[in-house]
Design an enzyme around this catalytic site. Structure first.
Site, PDB file in Angstrom:
ATOM      1  N   ASP A   1      50.862  87.457  84.652  1.00 54.07           N
ATOM      2  CA  ASP A   1      51.200  87.705  85.996  1.00 54.07           C
ATOM      3  C   ASP A   1      52.365  88.819  86.489  1.00 54.07           C
ATOM      4  OD1 ASP A   1      51.739  86.090  88.215  1.00 54.07           O
ATOM      5  OD2 ASP A   1      54.095  85.442  86.818  1.00 54.07           O
TER       6      ASP A   1
ATOM      7  N   ASP B   1      50.992  80.039  88.357  1.00 53.55           N
ATOM      8  CA  ASP B   1      50.108  80.519  87.065  1.00 53.55           C
ATOM      9  C   ASP B   1      49.693  79.374  86.031  1.00 53.55           C
ATOM     10  OD1 ASP B   1      51.112  83.071  87.650  1.00 53.55           O
ATOM     11  OD2 ASP B   1      53.051  82.592  86.231  1.00 53.55           O
TER      12      ASP B   1
END
Lengths: 50, 833
Positions: free
Chosen positions: B533, B728
C-alpha cells in the site's frame, strides 16, 4: 512370581495418582505463570503490618 | 471527541532541576527519580528516605502499611511515579460506566464479577507479586491472579462493596497502570487449545515413562527375566498403560487425519495416525498371538514427543496473540454530544458507546472521529488516509459523509451520527474482508506434501514385506511388517515442521513481528510478488517538510525557527510537521496569537506582526500583497512578516526513511514489487518512480485492491501484501501472505497473517530473511528424516531391527531435527541468501 502381580498393581495405582495430580494442577492453573511462584517464596512477609 | 489516548498524560516528569550545590542528588526511594522537595523526607530506621512527589510517598506508605516492604529488596527495576489522586480520579471515574467494560467483565451467579486487566509498568516478578498482594487486601476483592509473563491480571470482586474504578486505583496508586481489557477471541481459543494439549502431553509422557521402564528391562533381556509367563504379564501392563495414550492422548491427530481425508488435503496428521494405529495394532496382535516383539514403548514415546512439539508450537502462537492483545485495552473515548433543552443547545461529554444513530456531535479540529456521520454544519477538511489511502485532506461541507477513523483538521464540524461502534464503516469492510478471504489460495505445506508420498510409500513397502514373508519364506510375516511400520514411523518427519516453525515464530517475535496464522511462515518463503500500500505503508502517512522557498532577504534556518514559533500555537498536522522540521534550540516566543482554524494564524514575534498559513488566508489578511506562484504542486504554507512574504514551505507525505533500503533488499532477493494505492495517480506514479517500482496502480477502492490481488494470484503469482489502513484489509485477507504494520488499524491487523509491533518497514525485510532460513532448516530436517528412513527401512525389511533399536533410532532422529530447528531462535544469525 507372585511379587509381579503386586508390582503391577502398585505401578498402576501410582501412575493413576500422579496422573490425577497432574490433571488437577493443570486445571488449577498451576502452570500458567512459572516465574511468579518461584519469586513469591523469596517474598516472605517478615514485616507484619504495624 | 478527545484524542484517542488523550485521557491521561503518561509519565510526564517535570524537568530535572540541576542541584549541584552539594554535589550529590537525593534519589526517590520509590521511583529513583531525583528528589528535590525536602518536605517529603521520611526518617525511617535511621537513614532518612527521600521522595520526589507526594504520589511516591503515598505509594511507599501503602506498601509498608500492608507489610509488603520486601518488594523494595526484591525488585529488579525501579517503579514508575504514580499519578496524583486528582489525576487518577479523573482518568478512572469513567470506568464506573458498565457500558465501557461490558466486554471485559464477566458476571457470576452470586453477583460477583471478574475483570481481566492489562498491566503496564511491570518490571520484574516482584512487581507482579506486589500488585497481587495489594489487590488481595482491598476490601471487596474476592480473588486475584497476576500473570507476570502475560502482564495480565484477573480480579474477582464484589460490586456491592467496591466499584471498578477503585479496583483500578489500587494498582494505579502504586505507579502501575491497569486497563480493563478484552482479549482477542483468538487468544482465548489458543489458550484452551494449549491447556488441552498440555493435559494430553503430560499424560502421554507419564505413560511413556512407565512403559519405557518396563520395556528397557527387555532391551537387555537375558536369563530368568525372559521367563515367558513374567514377560506376558509385564507386556500386559505395558498394553494397559499404552491404552490411554492411543485412545485419548492421540485423539487430536486422528481428528486432524479425518478432516484431511474428508477434505482431500495433504496433512501430517494422516501419516502420524497411521503410524500410531498400525504400530499399536501390530503390537497388540503380537501380544495376543504370543509371537514377535511389542512396540508399545515406541508408540507411547512417539505420541508424547509429537504432543510436546505441538505444545511448543501452540505456546508460541499464544505468545504472539498476547502481544497483539495489548492493543485491545479499553480506554474511554469521550465525544461531545449536542442536546436541545429549554435553554437552547447544550454540549455534553459522553462516552462514545452511549451514542445512538441520530445524535448530533461536535468535532473540534485535531480530533479523531469516533462515528460515521453526515455533516450538518461547518466546513472543514478531514484526513481519511487510513480509510481510503488518499494522502491529501478531503474537504467536507454540509451534507457530506464522514467516516469513523478519520481526523478533523481545520474547523469544528457538527455531525449527525449515522452509525456507531461495530456497525460503523468497519462492518461493511468486514464483508469485503470475508469475501476476499474466501478467494485466498489454499496453503500446501511442503512437509505435508512430502508426508503423503512418504506414507503411501511406506504402506506399499509394508504390504510388499508382508507378501514377501508370507509367500517366499517360511518365516512369520508379522514381525518384519510391524518393524517396517514402527521404524518408519514418521516421527522425525512430523516433528521437522512444527519444531522449525515454533522456533521461527519465537525468532519473529524477537524481531517485533507476531505470527497469527501458522502456515503463513512457510508460504512466505515461496512468495514471488510483494504488493505495498502507499499511504502510511511506504510513506509515513503524515506530512513532512519537503522544500522551503525563501525570499531573497531571508535565511532558510531563520524562517523555519520563526515558523515553528508560530506553529507552536496550532494543532494542525502541517503546523506539527513544521515544528518537527525546525532545528532544536531556543525559539522566539509568539505572543498574542490569533488563529483561524484550518487557515492559519497571526501573532507578534519580537515586535513584528507575523502570519503563518495558507496562501488564501494570507491574501485575505493582506489583499495588497504580491505572492509568487506556487513552486511545487504540494501542500503549501506561507510565512509573512510585517506585510512581506519571507518563505513558502512545501509539505508532502514522504517515504519512510528505511523504505528504499527495504525495497532494494526485497528486489535483490528476486521478488517482483508493486504498489496498489487508493491515492491519486500522479502521487503514486512519482513514488513508484522514486523507488523504481513500475507496477504502481492508483485510485483503487478497497474491493478493487482485493480483486487486483486475486487477478495477480490467478496468474500463478504467490503474493505477499503489506498494508495498514482500513482500505487495505480486503487485500490483506485475500493475499497468500499479508503483513499489517505497527501503525495499522484494527481491521488491517485482523485480516493479516503477520502483525508488526516494531514501527516501520524493517520487520518486513527481517521476516522474509527468517522465512527463508526457516525453509532451509525445514529442508535439512526433511532430508535428515528421509535419509534416516532410507537407511533404517532396509534393515527393518530384513527383520534385523529389535524394539530397542527402533525406539533409540526414533528418539535420536527426533532429537536431531528439534536441535537443528533451535538455530532459528538466534537473532544474530548471519544473513545468507
Amino acid at each position: 512370581m507372585e511379587i509381579i502381580f503386586l508390582l503391577i498393581v502398585v505401578s498402576l495405582v501410582l501412575l493413576g495418582l500422579i496422573a490425577w495430580g497432574f490433571l488437577w494442577a493443570v486445571s488449577a492453573g498451576q502452570f500458567e505463570d512459572l516465574e511468579a511462584q518461584g519469586r513469591a517464596i523469596l517474598m516472605d512477609e517478615d514485616e507484619p503490618p504495624p | 471527541m478527545l484524542a484517542r489516548d488523550g485521557a491521561v498524560a503518561v509519565n510526564q516528569r517535570p524537568p530535572l532541576r540541576a542541584d549541584a550545590a552539594n554535589g550529590t542528588l537525593a534519589r526517590c526511594y520509590h521511583c529513583d527519580d531525583e528528589a528535590i522537595d525536602s518536605a517529603l523526607t521520611q526518617a525511617a530506621q535511621g537513614a532518612p528516605r527521600y521522595f520526589c512527589c507526594p504520589g511516591c510517598l503515598a505509594a511507599t506508605e501503602t506498601i509498608e502499611a500492608l507489610g509488603l516492604a520486601p518488594y523494595y529488596r526484591q525488585r529488579e527495576g525501579t517503579a514508575s511515579r504514580p499519578l496524583g489522586l486528582a489525576e487518577r480520579d479523573a482518568a478512572l471515574a469513567l470506568f464506573d460506566d458498565p457500558i465501557l467494560t461490558r466486554d471485559c467483565v464477566q458476571s457470576h451467579d452470586n453477583g460477583e464479577r471478574t475483570v481481566r486487566l492489562l498491566l503496564e509498568g511491570l518490571r520484574c516478578a516482584a512487581c507482579a507479586w506486589l500488585i497481587e498482594q495489594r489487590l488481595g487486601r482491598v476490601e471487596g476483592v474476592v480473588s486475584v491472579r497476576v500473570y507476570f509473563a502475560h502482564a495480565q491480571a484477573f480480579v474477582r470482586w464484589d460490586p456491592a462493596r467496591l466499584a471498578l474504578p477503585a479496583v483500578l486505583d489500587a494498582v494505579w496508586a502504586l505507579g502501575y497502570r491497569a486497563w480493563p481489557f478484552d482479549p482477542l477471541q483468538q487468544q482465548e481459543q489458543l489458550r484452551r487449545e494449549r491447556v488441552d494439549c498440555m493435559r494430553r502431553f503430560g499424560i502421554a509422557a507419564l505413560c511413556a515413562m512407565q512403559v519405557m521402564m518396563v520395556a528397557s528391562a527387555f532391551y537387555f533381556d537375558a536369563g530368568p527375566l525372559a521367563a515367558d509367563e513374567q514377560r506376558r504379564w509385564l507386556e500386559g501392563l505395558n498394553l494397559l498403560t499404552t491404552l490411554p495414550v492411543v485412545l485419548w492422548c492421540a485423539v487430536p491427530f486422528y481428528r486432524g487425519a479425518w478432516r484431511a481425508l474428508r477434505h482431500r488435503l495433504a496433512g501430517m496428521d494422516l501419516p502420524v495416525s497411521v503410524g500410531i494405529l498400525l504400530g499399536f495394532a501390530g503390537s497388540l496382535w503380537h501380544f495376543l498371538s504370543g509371537v514377535g516383539p511389542t512396540y508399545f514403548d515406541s508408540v507411547t514415546m512417539f505420541v508424547s514427543l509429537l504432543l510436546g512439539a505441538r505444545y511448543v508450537d501452540l505456546r508460541g502462537q499464544e505468545r504472539s496473540a498476547v502481544q497483539l492483545g495489548r492493543l485491545h485495552q479499553v480506554q474511554p473515548v469521550l465525544v461531545r454530544r449536542l442536546a436541545d433543552d429549554s435553554n437552547g443547545t447544550q454540549e455534553q461529554q459522553v462516552l462514545m458507546q452511549r451514542l445512538q444513530p441520530g445524535d448530533r456531535v461536535r468535532v473540534l479540529p485535531g480530533e479523531w472521529l469516533a462515528v460515521d456521520g453526515v455533516v450538518l454544519a461547518g466546513c472543514s477538511s478531514v484526513d481519511e488516509h487510513v480509510l481510503t489511502g488518499e494522502s491529501r485532506p478531503v474537504s467536507k461541507t454540509p451534507g457530506a459523509r464522514v467516516l469513523q477513523g478519520s481526523v478533523n483538521l481545520d474547523s469544528p464540524l457538527i455531525l449527525q451520527v449515522t452509525a456507531v461502534g461495530r456497525e460503523a464503516f468497519a462492518a461493511r469492510m468486514a464483508a469485503a474482508v470475508a469475501e476476499a478471504a474466501r478467494r485466498r489460495p489454499p496453503v500446501a505445506a511442503l512437509a505435508a506434501r512430502v508426508a503423503v508420498w512418504f506414507t503411501g510409500g511406506v504402506l506399499l513397502l509394508a504390504l510388499a514385506t508382508a507378501l514377501f514373508y508370507a509367500f517366499a519364506t517360511h518365516l512369520p510375516w508379522l514381525p518384519a511388517t510391524v518393524a517396517v511400520l514402527v521404524i518408519s514411523c514418521p516421527c522425525a518427519l512430523s516433528l521437522a515442521t512444527p519444531a522449525a516453525l515454533a522456533a521461527a515464530t519465537d525468532g519473529l517475535l524477537a524481531r517485533g513481528v507476531a505470527l497469527l496464522r501458522g502456515p503463513a511462515l512457510e508460504t512466505l518463503a515461496d512468495v514471488t510478488h510483494v504488493v505495498f500500500d502507499k499511504t502510511g505503508t511506504l510513506t509515513l502517512g503524515q506530512p513532512a517538510l519537503v522544500r522551503t522557498v525563501c525570499a531573497a532577504s531571508s535565511q532558510p534556518l531563520n524562517v523555519l525557527t520563526l515558523a515553528a514559533a508560530l506553529a507552536a500555537h496550532s494543532e494542525h498536522p502541517l503546523a506539527r510537521a513544521l515544528m518537527a522540521a525546525a532545528p532544536e534550540g531556543s525559539r522566539p516566543v509568539a505572543e498574542a496569537p490569533l488563529a483561524t482554524p484550518g487557515a492559519g494564524l497571526v501573532a507578534t514575534v519580537d515586535g513584528a506582526r507575523c502570519l503563518l498559513g495558507s496562501r488564501r488566508y494570507a491574501q485575505t489578511m493582506f489583499p495588497a500583497l504580491q505572492l509568487p506562484s506556487a513552486a511545487l504542486p504540494l501542500q503549501e504554507v506561507c510565512l509573512i512578516r510585517n506585510g512581506e512574504w519571507l518563505a513558502f514551505f512545501y509539505l508532502a507525505d514522504v517515504l519512510r526513511p528505511e523504505a528504499r533500503a527495504v525495497v532494494d533488499t526485497l528486489r535483490a532477493s528476486g521478488l517482483t514489487l508493486a504498489i496498489f494505492s487508493g491515492d491519486r495517480a500522479p502521487v503514486v506514479a512519482a513514488l513508484g518512480a522514486e523507488l523504481g517500482i513500475t507496477d504502481a496502480r492508483a485510485g483503487l477502492l478497497p474491493a478493487e485492491k482485493a480483486a487486483a490481488i486475486a487477478a495477480l494470484q490467478a496468474t500463478g503469482a504467490r503474493v505477499a501484501v503489506v498494508g495498514e489502513g482500513v482500505n487495505d484489509a480486503p487485500m490483506l485477507a485475500g493475499a497468500a501472505v499479508s503483513f499489517a504494520l505497527a501503525n495499522a488499524t484494527e481491521q488491517a491487523r485482523l485480516a493479516a497473517d503477520f502483525s508488526c509491533m516494531t514501527p516501520g518497514l524493517a520487520p518486513i525485510a527481517a521476516s522474509f530473511q527468517l522465512a527463508r532460513r526457516a525453509r532451509r532448516v525445514l529442508w535439512q530436517n526433511l532430508a535428515w528424516a528421509l535419509g534416516y528412513n532410507l537407511l533404517a527401512l532396509p534393515l527393518a525389511v530384513c527383520g534385523w531391527v529389535q524394539p530397542w533399536g527402533a525406539a533409540l533410532c526414533m528418539s535420536l532422529s527426533s532429537l536431531a531435527v528439534t536441535i537443528n530447528a533451535q538455530r532459528l531462535r538466534r537473532t544474530d544469525a548471519p544473513d545468507r541468501r
